[in-house]
Design an enzyme around this catalytic site. Sequence first.
Site, PDB file in Angstrom:
ATOM      1  N   LYS A 156      -3.545  -4.750   2.323  1.00  0.00           N
ATOM      2  CA  LYS A 156      -4.398  -3.710   1.729  1.00  0.00           C
ATOM      3  C   LYS A 156      -5.859  -4.145   1.769  1.00  0.00           C
ATOM      4  CE  LYS A 156      -0.559  -2.035  -0.928  1.00  0.00           C
ATOM      5  NZ  LYS A 156       0.307  -2.232  -2.082  1.00  0.00           N
ATOM      6  N   GLN A 200       0.255  -3.698  -8.216  1.00  0.00           N
ATOM      7  CA  GLN A 200       1.274  -4.090  -7.234  1.00  0.00           C
ATOM      8  C   GLN A 200       2.608  -4.341  -7.932  1.00  0.00           C
ATOM      9  OE1 GLN A 200       0.836  -4.278  -3.769  1.00  0.00           O
ATOM     10  NE2 GLN A 200       3.055  -4.546  -3.824  1.00  0.00           N
ATOM     11  N   ASP A 213      -2.239   5.370  -6.175  1.00  0.00           N
ATOM     12  CA  ASP A 213      -0.841   5.228  -5.758  1.00  0.00           C
ATOM     13  C   ASP A 213      -0.014   6.459  -6.141  1.00  0.00           C
ATOM     14  OD1 ASP A 213       0.165   3.238  -4.217  1.00  0.00           O
ATOM     15  OD2 ASP A 213       0.365   1.772  -5.836  1.00  0.00           O
TER      16      ASP A 213
END
Length: 314
Positions: free
Chosen positions: A79, A123, A146
């Site tokens: 990322k 994460q 997200d």
Amino acid sequence: MLITVIYIAKDIFLLYNGQKFERNEGRMATIIEGKTLAKKIRENLKIECEELKKQGIKPKLAVIMVGNNPASKVYVKNKSKACNEIGIEYEEHFLEETISQQELNDLIKKLNNEKEVNGILLQSPLPEHLDINQAFKAISYRKDVDGFTPSSVGKLVMGGDTFISCTPYGVMKMFEEYNIELTGKDVVIIGRSNIVGKPLAQCCLANNATVTICHSRTKDLKKHTQRADILIAAIGKAKFVTKDMVKEGAVVVDVGINRNEEGKLVGDVDFDEVEKVASYITPVPGGVGPMTIAMLMNNVIKAAKEQNNENSTF
Ligand code: NAP
């Protein structure tokens, strides 16, 4: 009479074998090149990011990682690489495995209030003592790149403008790029996770497909998969979807990422066999994976634009 019957039987046999030959040897599925499409999307985002910077807007992503999960480290690194390539600013928060829920939520709240941070990514997985849903709930939906917060999920279900979680969004972009129409199609998704199966089902429904979600308690899975016009596997089991489970001409999307005995990356679909019956198929690697990162980058740019737009209704 008998001779005529023998000739007809022979013709039918040849016809059948001819078709079979064409199906198995001649016609291979079109490969949906996620890697190529993701590159194109990232290139366009780079241009958009440069334009935003000219207006004084510097898109920025903050990533939070708790503990030392090796796979998560690789994902986080990928990322950061994508951000660098596009010109998105990036900061990492690596937290000790022993951090409390309160400390994690406090950091999220701090980032919610930092004007220069446009997107927050937590994460997964988290260590067992932490509740990921509580943490997601703490993220401002305006920075939820997200698409995992209850607000984003609710807006997705109700058909509002929102951040669509990156893997389902990537799959939808693939359908768009390859002109794969969903209206009226039977879509069967294997997997009902909050990050893939469920939001993907909503996206397909929003595009007028008839959606079936299967899972580990589904009775007679094959009965469902065999009637799918579009079959999506998000299970996490190498080569789980075999040729006999797939309808001739179906579109097959493989979300799974697994390692086989030799340590090689493989999907949930037995690619070599299934591509002989599918019309379109995504490979692993090089399919859905790169699209997920590209759509995350897309969401960060969207967040930066929305947060700097006085008239935003987002
Ligand atoms: P997950 O949370 O473990 O969910 C797996 C789903 O598969 C569950 O709904 C489970 O059913 C179902 N399942 C397991 N065994 C089954 C069986 N025998 N028959 C039918 N269904 C079965 O996994 P996930 O997070 O959704 O991820 C799925 C896969 O996609 C993993 O390989 C993951 O690494 C990969 N992934 C890839 C990307 C990407 O960018 N390409 C992104 C995210 C995830 P139950 O609900 O009944 O347990």
